[in-house]
Design a protein around this motif. Structure first.
Motif, PDB file in Angstrom:
ATOM      1  N   THR A 168       0.837  -1.210   0.000  1.00 49.56           N
ATOM      2  CA  THR A 168       0.000   0.000   0.000  1.00 49.56           C
ATOM      3  C   THR A 168       0.868   1.255   0.000  1.00 49.56           C
ATOM      4  O   THR A 168       1.471   1.597   1.010  1.00 49.56           O
ATOM      5  N   PRO A 169       0.910   1.964  -1.122  1.00 50.60           N
ATOM      6  CA  PRO A 169       1.695   3.208  -1.171  1.00 50.60           C
ATOM      7  C   PRO A 169       1.116   4.287  -0.264  1.00 50.60           C
ATOM      8  O   PRO A 169      -0.084   4.298   0.011  1.00 50.60           O
ATOM      9  N   VAL A 170       1.969   5.174   0.189  1.00 55.39           N
ATOM     10  CA  VAL A 170       1.540   6.341   0.977  1.00 55.39           C
ATOM     11  C   VAL A 170       1.520   7.541   0.031  1.00 55.39           C
ATOM     12  O   VAL A 170       2.562   7.914  -0.509  1.00 55.39           O
ATOM     13  N   PRO A 171       0.333   8.154  -0.181  1.00 60.42           N
ATOM     14  CA  PRO A 171       0.298   9.324  -1.065  1.00 60.42           C
ATOM     15  C   PRO A 171       1.021  10.518  -0.448  1.00 60.42           C
ATOM     16  O   PRO A 171       1.150  10.600   0.783  1.00 60.42           O
ATOM     17  N   THR A 172       1.474  11.428  -1.274  1.00 59.33           N
ATOM     18  CA  THR A 172       2.205  12.600  -0.758  1.00 59.33           C
ATOM     19  C   THR A 172       1.382  13.346   0.291  1.00 59.33           C
ATOM     20  O   THR A 172       1.937  13.837   1.269  1.00 59.33           O
ATOM     21  N   ASP A 173       0.056  13.413   0.094  1.00 60.08           N
ATOM     22  CA  ASP A 173      -0.810  14.136   1.039  1.00 60.08           C
ATOM     23  C   ASP A 173      -0.764  13.564   2.455  1.00 60.08           C
ATOM     24  O   ASP A 173      -1.055  14.270   3.417  1.00 60.08           O
ATOM     25  N   GLU A 174      -0.479  12.281   2.565  1.00 61.00           N
ATOM     26  CA  GLU A 174      -0.480  11.639   3.886  1.00 61.00           C
ATOM     27  C   GLU A 174       0.925  11.349   4.385  1.00 61.00           C
ATOM     28  O   GLU A 174       1.111  10.857   5.502  1.00 61.00           O
ATOM     29  N   ALA A 175       1.910  11.661   3.570  1.00 57.53           N
ATOM     30  CA  ALA A 175       3.269  11.200   3.858  1.00 57.53           C
ATOM     31  C   ALA A 175       3.826  11.821   5.138  1.00 57.53           C
ATOM     32  O   ALA A 175       4.464  11.137   5.952  1.00 57.53           O
ATOM     33  N   GLU A 176       3.587  13.114   5.333  1.00 62.70           N
ATOM     34  CA  GLU A 176       4.168  13.754   6.524  1.00 62.70           C
ATOM     35  C   GLU A 176       3.579  13.190   7.820  1.00 62.70           C
ATOM     36  O   GLU A 176       4.218  13.276   8.871  1.00 62.70           O
TER      37      GLU A 176
END
Lengths: 397, 397
Positions: free
Chosen positions: B191-199
């Motif tokens: 499951t990739p982590v989108p940039t919006d949720e990465a931080e």
């Protein structure tokens, strides 16, 4: 072989594979069969082999010897408690055998390194200048190593199409036939392990599939090496063969020219005659033998890998994994009709130029969704074949 | 900032740095000050921050807010128990703040990448074709990461002299000025982590010195990247600054041309204005400022690094470390008289061609035995400087 299994309501625990059964070592221990060995049964009531491994070489051998004695005793001391200690393999779930610290992947298969060089650097020496001077290696990802049987999702990623970066599922998903060493000793930071002592640091050996996305790898790997092309998943055997059981297969390795620097020299033969096979099963087809190779085709032996890894003071921990790199055999060798000798599809299809034709008439340059790759291996002993744990994984889209 | 400290007979435990003191969070918790936050004091009686981190973002902020309230409360609720909860920093031993799973090193400092390219590929584009399309990274060694203050032994290794491989202590020992992210969330494999949720996956930030042996690196790194040149030791701050405290320093990053693929695009500014400094103290001399840089010179931001790392399904664990890569500033910028702006001696001495002269008249191309390198950093806030934990290490022969 040792592994971690669970069944019914029993939580993951240490088991010993014997035929079609798993011996529950915690129960055997609680019944007192290891008491005189000073082995606390609690080390077997663990979700990883690490605590057992931490007991040290002497304990590993003593426990295995005791198990063999119990199994071979004509009085069958375990017979009256058969159902409590022998669990049918078909009903158990296997787990990753160790809690992995760091994972290192070597590149010690010289035939593979040469094949890759021939494909990608056709005009130069296929082996880079450092290859015969040091065991090339890189660090891999420990978190994504999965136990045999776990499905492997085809990774998305970035790769070039018509020289433009595009995003999508990899179109060049490959396997790599490797052996993995499970490190059995914690070494202090700053203290190299000499070749003479290196094998004492090995608990056991597994089969290891270093799944690789060749298109992602080709675009990302300069200048710091493979990253996303490898770290989506690697598959490790559930069962770990204790290293000392390879003794029957010990052989001399290839002549090493030029002579390695002193820290890489070994006094005893350090290679092993381990037969290796790759099987491919299409989604709705029968399993076919895709390739056969042998660990004797490694250029660098395990002792040299460990001596090199630690020569700068790098410390090892119990549960670290050192993989060999892809083990290919020379093209002419060991190849029954229709079967390859290379440890990856990159080589078997020669970079996609010569698709492999399966008995069902389908072809492969790289893996299809639904394909299952199974790595198997064994050594010949005086009493017959001794098998390694298999490493199996199915590609899912 | 949070860290792991021990003192007297107290075993390693979680502390909070406040001025010249460490607040013992287990004791504060046992006295009931976190009870309404549902934070079990047991998470602080641990030799690593991992259990505390596992409580999640909300708990991190709540605990820090509560600590600040207690410290700022005019009624001084901790005053009567001052000596039980405030431990003088000078008397404590600091430990590695987290149990590290995997360690990844990015290459996101574009000035560093360009400088290295100019030195080693003087006739081509200094940046490789993939550089502006993806955050280049490789896996490093977790086992040899040490806490600030730990001496670093000059590693032995194999390198070329007059084109022949020789063995000995590295003759090109270097530092690298980096930031490290401590991962605060376990993400599922596949499951990739989108940039919006990465931080949201970042617990905190440390300073990170990726010690490097340039001669070993040059000889070993083809084709799979750095290995022994890096894995003998890396130095991490003892104190972890919670990531959300960087908010005051958030800035837009450099324009990214070409536009990254959608999975790497970010909607909010994702760079941080973090001032960075490198100090060198010779064995018998005074500490001197060697270089000044800033995290705004990273090309890729943290959210992009995490989105890229996971786009293929690679899973992250609590305690993983993601380092930024060497952060150099452009040569003309930010440079008081005599001070460099590059994050490594490789660059400061331009590959050894321009030795750096220290105030004591001695010169450095690479590090001498006895040299101490200290990395420091801070952000400007409305109430003054907020410092990161420092990363310090002395070279021993």
């Amino acid at each position: 072989m040792f592994g971690i299994f669970s069944y019914g309501i029993a939580s993951p625990r240490v088991g010993y594979k014997t035929g079609d059964y798993v011996l529950d070592l915690e129960v055997v221990g609680l019944l007192g069969f290891f008491r005189d060995l000073s082995v606390d049964p609690a080390v077997f009531a663990q979700p990883a082999l690490n605590n057992f491994i931490a007991l040290g070489n002497t304990a590993w051998v003593a426990v295995q010897d005791r198990i063999q004695s119990l199994l071979n005793d004509p009085e069958q001391p375990l017979a009256s408690i058969h159902d409590q200690v022998f669990i049918d393999l078909s009903g158990v779930t296997m787990h990753l055998p160790v809690q992995i610290g760091d994972y290192t992947d070597f590149y010690a298969g010289i035939e593979h390194a040469r094949n890759v060089g021939l494909m990608f650097r056709p005009n130069g020496d296929p082996l880079l200048p450092n290859y015969r001077h040091l065991p090339v290696a890189y660090h891999g990802r420990a978190s994504s190593i999965v136990v045999s049987g776990t499905p492997v999702k085809r990774p998305d990623g970035q790769f070039l199409r018509h020289d433009q970066p595009v995003f999508g599922p990899t179109e060049a998903l490959d396997f790599e036939l490797e052996l993995g060493l499970i490190i059995g000793r914690k070494t202090p930071q700053g203290t190299p392990v000499p070749t003479d002592e290196a094998e004492d640091c090995i608990f056991g050996v597994v089969l290891f599939n270093d799944w690789s996305a060749r298109d992602i790898q080709r675009w990302e790997y300069q200048p710091l090496g493979p990253f996303l092309a490898k770290n989506f998943a690697s598959t490790m055997s559930a069962w770990v063969l204790p290293f000392y059981q390879l003794e029957a297969a010990r052989i001399a390795g290839p002549a090493q020219e030029p002579t390695p620097l002193p820290y890489l020299q070994t006094r005893q033969p350090g290679h092993f005659d381990i037969h290796l096979e790759v099987f491919l099963q299409p989604a709705n087809g029968d399993e076919v033998l895709l390739s056969q190779s042998n660990a004797r085709h490694l250029y660098w032996n395990f002792a040299q890998m460990i001596a090199h890894h630690t020569i700068n003071g790098c410390n090892l921990n119990i549960g670290d994994v050192l993989a060999s790199g892809t083990i290919s055999a020379p093209a002419a060798e060991n190849s029954p009709a229709g079967t390859g000798t290379f440890g990856s599809l990159l080589e078997l299809s020669w970079g996609g130029q010569k698709p492999v034709t399966l008995p069902d008439g389908s072809t492969r340059t790289y893996l299809h969704d639904g394909d299952t790759i199974t790595l198997r291996g064994w050594i010949e002993t005086a009493t017959g074949r001794l098998e390694l744990g298999e490493a199996r994984g199915q590609i899912v889209g």
